[in-house]
Design a protein around this motif. Structure first.
Motif, PDB file in Angstrom:
ATOM      1  N   UNK A  34     -71.827 -72.151  -5.688  1.00  0.00           N
ATOM      2  CA  UNK A  34     -73.059 -71.176  -6.049  1.00  0.00           C
ATOM      3  C   UNK A  34     -72.193 -70.244  -5.818  1.00  0.00           C
ATOM      4  N   UNK A  35     -72.425 -69.208  -6.976  1.00  0.00           N
ATOM      5  CA  UNK A  35     -72.481 -67.085  -6.276  1.00  0.00           C
ATOM      6  C   UNK A  35     -73.408 -66.696  -6.272  1.00  0.00           C
ATOM      7  N   UNK A  36     -74.083 -67.057  -6.892  1.00  0.00           N
ATOM      8  CA  UNK A  36     -75.797 -66.788  -6.864  1.00  0.00           C
ATOM      9  C   UNK A  36     -76.771 -67.259  -5.433  1.00  0.00           C
ATOM     10  N   UNK A  37     -77.288 -66.591  -4.690  1.00  0.00           N
ATOM     11  CA  UNK A  37     -78.342 -67.206  -4.479  1.00  0.00           C
ATOM     12  C   UNK A  37     -79.535 -66.309  -4.358  1.00  0.00           C
ATOM     13  N   UNK A  38     -81.036 -66.899  -4.798  1.00  0.00           N
ATOM     14  CA  UNK A  38     -81.820 -66.085  -5.344  1.00  0.00           C
ATOM     15  C   UNK A  38     -83.297 -66.446  -4.523  1.00  0.00           C
ATOM     16  N   UNK A  39     -83.386 -65.600  -3.387  1.00  0.00           N
ATOM     17  CA  UNK A  39     -84.932 -65.791  -2.733  1.00  0.00           C
ATOM     18  C   UNK A  39     -85.768 -65.778  -3.671  1.00  0.00           C
ATOM     19  N   UNK A  40     -86.797 -66.229  -3.113  1.00  0.00           N
ATOM     20  CA  UNK A  40     -87.774 -66.313  -3.727  1.00  0.00           C
ATOM     21  C   UNK A  40     -88.768 -66.174  -2.716  1.00  0.00           C
ATOM     22  N   UNK A  41     -90.743 -66.279  -3.172  1.00  0.00           N
ATOM     23  CA  UNK A  41     -91.360 -65.659  -2.009  1.00  0.00           C
ATOM     24  C   UNK A  41     -91.511 -66.696  -1.221  1.00  0.00           C
ATOM     25  N   UNK A  42     -91.304 -68.240  -1.894  1.00  0.00           N
ATOM     26  CA  UNK A  42     -90.892 -69.426  -1.361  1.00  0.00           C
ATOM     27  C   UNK A  42     -89.649 -70.048  -1.054  1.00  0.00           C
ATOM     28  N   UNK A  43     -89.099 -70.060  -0.288  1.00  0.00           N
ATOM     29  CA  UNK A  43     -86.959 -70.559  -0.338  1.00  0.00           C
ATOM     30  C   UNK A  43     -86.565 -69.741  -1.553  1.00  0.00           C
ATOM     31  N   UNK A  44     -85.617 -70.838  -1.986  1.00  0.00           N
ATOM     32  CA  UNK A  44     -84.501 -70.365  -2.024  1.00  0.00           C
ATOM     33  C   UNK A  44     -83.289 -70.849  -3.592  1.00  0.00           C
ATOM     34  N   UNK A  45     -83.066 -70.171  -4.209  1.00  0.00           N
ATOM     35  CA  UNK A  45     -82.355 -71.427  -5.045  1.00  0.00           C
ATOM     36  C   UNK A  45     -80.899 -71.454  -5.403  1.00  0.00           C
ATOM     37  N   UNK A  46     -80.060 -72.061  -5.370  1.00  0.00           N
ATOM     38  CA  UNK A  46     -78.200 -71.012  -5.402  1.00  0.00           C
ATOM     39  C   UNK A  46     -77.841 -72.109  -7.066  1.00  0.00           C
ATOM     40  N   UNK A  47     -76.943 -70.813  -7.431  1.00  0.00           N
ATOM     41  CA  UNK A  47     -76.643 -70.968  -8.541  1.00  0.00           C
ATOM     42  C   UNK A  47     -75.121 -70.839  -9.128  1.00  0.00           C
ATOM     43  N   UNK A  48     -74.570 -71.511  -9.683  1.00  0.00           N
ATOM     44  CA  UNK A  48     -73.479 -71.202 -10.408  1.00  0.00           C
ATOM     45  C   UNK A  48     -73.676 -70.119 -11.262  1.00  0.00           C
ATOM     46  N   UNK A  49     -72.284 -69.374 -11.520  1.00  0.00           N
ATOM     47  CA  UNK A  49     -72.310 -68.024 -12.762  1.00  0.00           C
ATOM     48  C   UNK A  49     -73.348 -67.922 -13.764  1.00  0.00           C
ATOM     49  N   UNK A  50     -73.111 -69.161 -14.543  1.00  0.00           N
ATOM     50  CA  UNK A  50     -72.979 -69.504 -15.598  1.00  0.00           C
ATOM     51  C   UNK A  50     -74.823 -70.291 -15.127  1.00  0.00           C
ATOM     52  N   UNK A  51     -75.378 -70.826 -14.873  1.00  0.00           N
ATOM     53  CA  UNK A  51     -76.727 -71.182 -14.536  1.00  0.00           C
ATOM     54  C   UNK A  51     -77.451 -69.857 -14.449  1.00  0.00           C
ATOM     55  N   UNK A  52     -77.169 -68.561 -13.021  1.00  0.00           N
ATOM     56  CA  UNK A  52     -77.092 -67.612 -13.025  1.00  0.00           C
ATOM     57  C   UNK A  52     -77.569 -66.780 -13.752  1.00  0.00           C
ATOM     58  N   UNK A  53     -76.831 -66.783 -15.320  1.00  0.00           N
ATOM     59  CA  UNK A  53     -76.726 -65.544 -15.937  1.00  0.00           C
ATOM     60  C   UNK A  53     -78.228 -66.515 -17.033  1.00  0.00           C
TER      61      UNK A  53
END
Length: 86
Positions: A34-53
């Motif tokens: 994972x190179x991207x962490x996305x914080x959401x109102x409830x929790x977080x998600x981690x993504x590789x660059x490909x899936x984040x894009x």
């Protein structure tokens, strides 16, 4: 291509800081590093660059903070790493 580090630069909230992502942090979609962490109102998600894009538009509309470390791909893996392919 945006010359600033990280493709999601415009959505990063600089007031929040989080520990850097490590090789142990894995993409929630495919299990790659994972190179991207996305914080959401409830929790977080981690993504590789490909899936984040791939999901950038939707993530931008729901994220409260984005930690984008995709600029590390060039330093760690060389030119072409994480680049979108046609």
């Amino acid at each position: 291509m945006d010359p600033r580090p990280g493709w999601f630069y415009g959505f990063v909230n600089a007031t929040q800081t989080h520990a850097p992502l490590t090789a142990a942090d894995r993409c929630d979609r495919c299990g790659a590093q994972a190179y991207v962490r996305v914080l959401l109102p409830v929790g977080e998600l981690l993504f590789c660059a490909h899936h984040a894009r791939e999901h950038a538009d939707k993530l931008a509309s729901v994220a409260t903070h984005v930690q984008d470390e995709t600029d590390r791909l060039l330093a760690e893996h060389g030119a072409g790493a994480g680049a979108a392919t046609a």
